[in-house]
Design a protein around this motif. Structure first.
Motif, PDB file in Angstrom:
ATOM      1  N   ARG A  12      20.251 -34.153  -8.043  1.00 53.70           N
ATOM      2  CA  ARG A  12      21.565 -33.626  -8.450  1.00 53.70           C
ATOM      3  C   ARG A  12      21.524 -33.179  -9.905  1.00 53.70           C
ATOM      4  N   PHE A  13      20.499 -32.405 -10.260  1.00 49.33           N
ATOM      5  CA  PHE A  13      20.297 -32.040 -11.654  1.00 49.33           C
ATOM      6  C   PHE A  13      21.485 -31.297 -12.256  1.00 49.33           C
ATOM      7  N   SER A  14      22.093 -30.395 -11.518  1.00 44.00           N
ATOM      8  CA  SER A  14      23.246 -29.646 -12.054  1.00 44.00           C
ATOM      9  C   SER A  14      24.379 -30.591 -12.424  1.00 44.00           C
ATOM     10  N   GLU A  15      24.635 -31.576 -11.563  1.00 42.32           N
ATOM     11  CA  GLU A  15      25.676 -32.574 -11.846  1.00 42.32           C
ATOM     12  C   GLU A  15      25.277 -33.442 -13.044  1.00 42.32           C
ATOM     13  N   PHE A  16      24.009 -33.799 -13.088  1.00 40.71           N
ATOM     14  CA  PHE A  16      23.460 -34.595 -14.186  1.00 40.71           C
ATOM     15  C   PHE A  16      23.635 -33.850 -15.518  1.00 40.71           C
ATOM     16  N   LEU A  17      23.310 -32.562 -15.526  1.00 42.46           N
ATOM     17  CA  LEU A  17      23.435 -31.741 -16.725  1.00 42.46           C
ATOM     18  C   LEU A  17      24.900 -31.586 -17.132  1.00 42.46           C
ATOM     19  N   GLU A  18      25.777 -31.336 -16.178  1.00 44.25           N
ATOM     20  CA  GLU A  18      27.211 -31.207 -16.477  1.00 44.25           C
ATOM     21  C   GLU A  18      27.769 -32.503 -17.059  1.00 44.25           C
ATOM     22  N   ALA A  19      27.349 -33.647 -16.516  1.00 43.95           N
ATOM     23  CA  ALA A  19      27.805 -34.936 -17.046  1.00 43.95           C
ATOM     24  C   ALA A  19      27.365 -35.094 -18.498  1.00 43.95           C
ATOM     25  N   CYS A  20      26.163 -34.650 -18.799  1.00 43.35           N
ATOM     26  CA  CYS A  20      25.656 -34.718 -20.175  1.00 43.35           C
ATOM     27  C   CYS A  20      26.507 -33.861 -21.101  1.00 43.35           C
ATOM     28  N   ILE A  21      26.797 -32.650 -20.691  1.00 46.00           N
ATOM     29  CA  ILE A  21      27.570 -31.726 -21.526  1.00 46.00           C
ATOM     30  C   ILE A  21      28.998 -32.231 -21.729  1.00 46.00           C
ATOM     31  N   GLU A  22      29.610 -32.752 -20.667  1.00 42.15           N
ATOM     32  CA  GLU A  22      31.004 -33.171 -20.737  1.00 42.15           C
ATOM     33  C   GLU A  22      31.201 -34.585 -21.284  1.00 42.15           C
ATOM     34  N   GLU A  23      30.309 -35.509 -20.925  1.00 42.46           N
ATOM     35  CA  GLU A  23      30.492 -36.924 -21.265  1.00 42.46           C
ATOM     36  C   GLU A  23      29.594 -37.413 -22.402  1.00 42.46           C
ATOM     37  N   GLY A  24      28.517 -36.700 -22.663  1.00 45.68           N
ATOM     38  CA  GLY A  24      27.574 -37.133 -23.685  1.00 45.68           C
ATOM     39  C   GLY A  24      26.266 -37.606 -23.065  1.00 45.68           C
TER      40      GLY A  24
END
Length: 85
Positions: A12-24
């Motif tokens: 789920r790399f796209s979700e993983f990356l989005e979580a990084c951008i949005e949550e830190g």
């Protein structure tokens, strides 16, 4: 910081990356042990700017090295040697 098993981070790399951008920063674990952290690029740049230069970078730089903190000398205790030995 959210933790992701490596297989979930890969699947789920796209979700993983989005979580990084949005949550830190996001932690990646491998077999339950912390293995890596994905951080947003702005935070990475901030950390890089705050990092002290490596010894190699210091030695190869053209800048003055007089600002380096040197440890105080003369604090070591010497052991007493018996001249009869």
């Amino acid at each position: 910081m959210r933790s992701w098993p490596v297989q979930d981070a890969k699947a789920r790399f796209s979700e993983f990356l989005e979580a990084c951008i949005e949550e830190g920063p996001q932690m990646v674990t491998k077999r339950g042990a912390e293995a890596a952290v994905l951080v947003p690029v702005e935070e990475w740049r901030r950390l890089q700017a705050a990092a002290r230069p490596s010894l190699k970078e210091l030695l190869l730089s053209d800048e003055a090295r007089a600002d380096l903190e040197l440890p105080t000398r003369g604090g070591a205790r010497r052991r007493q040697v018996d001249p009869a030995e």
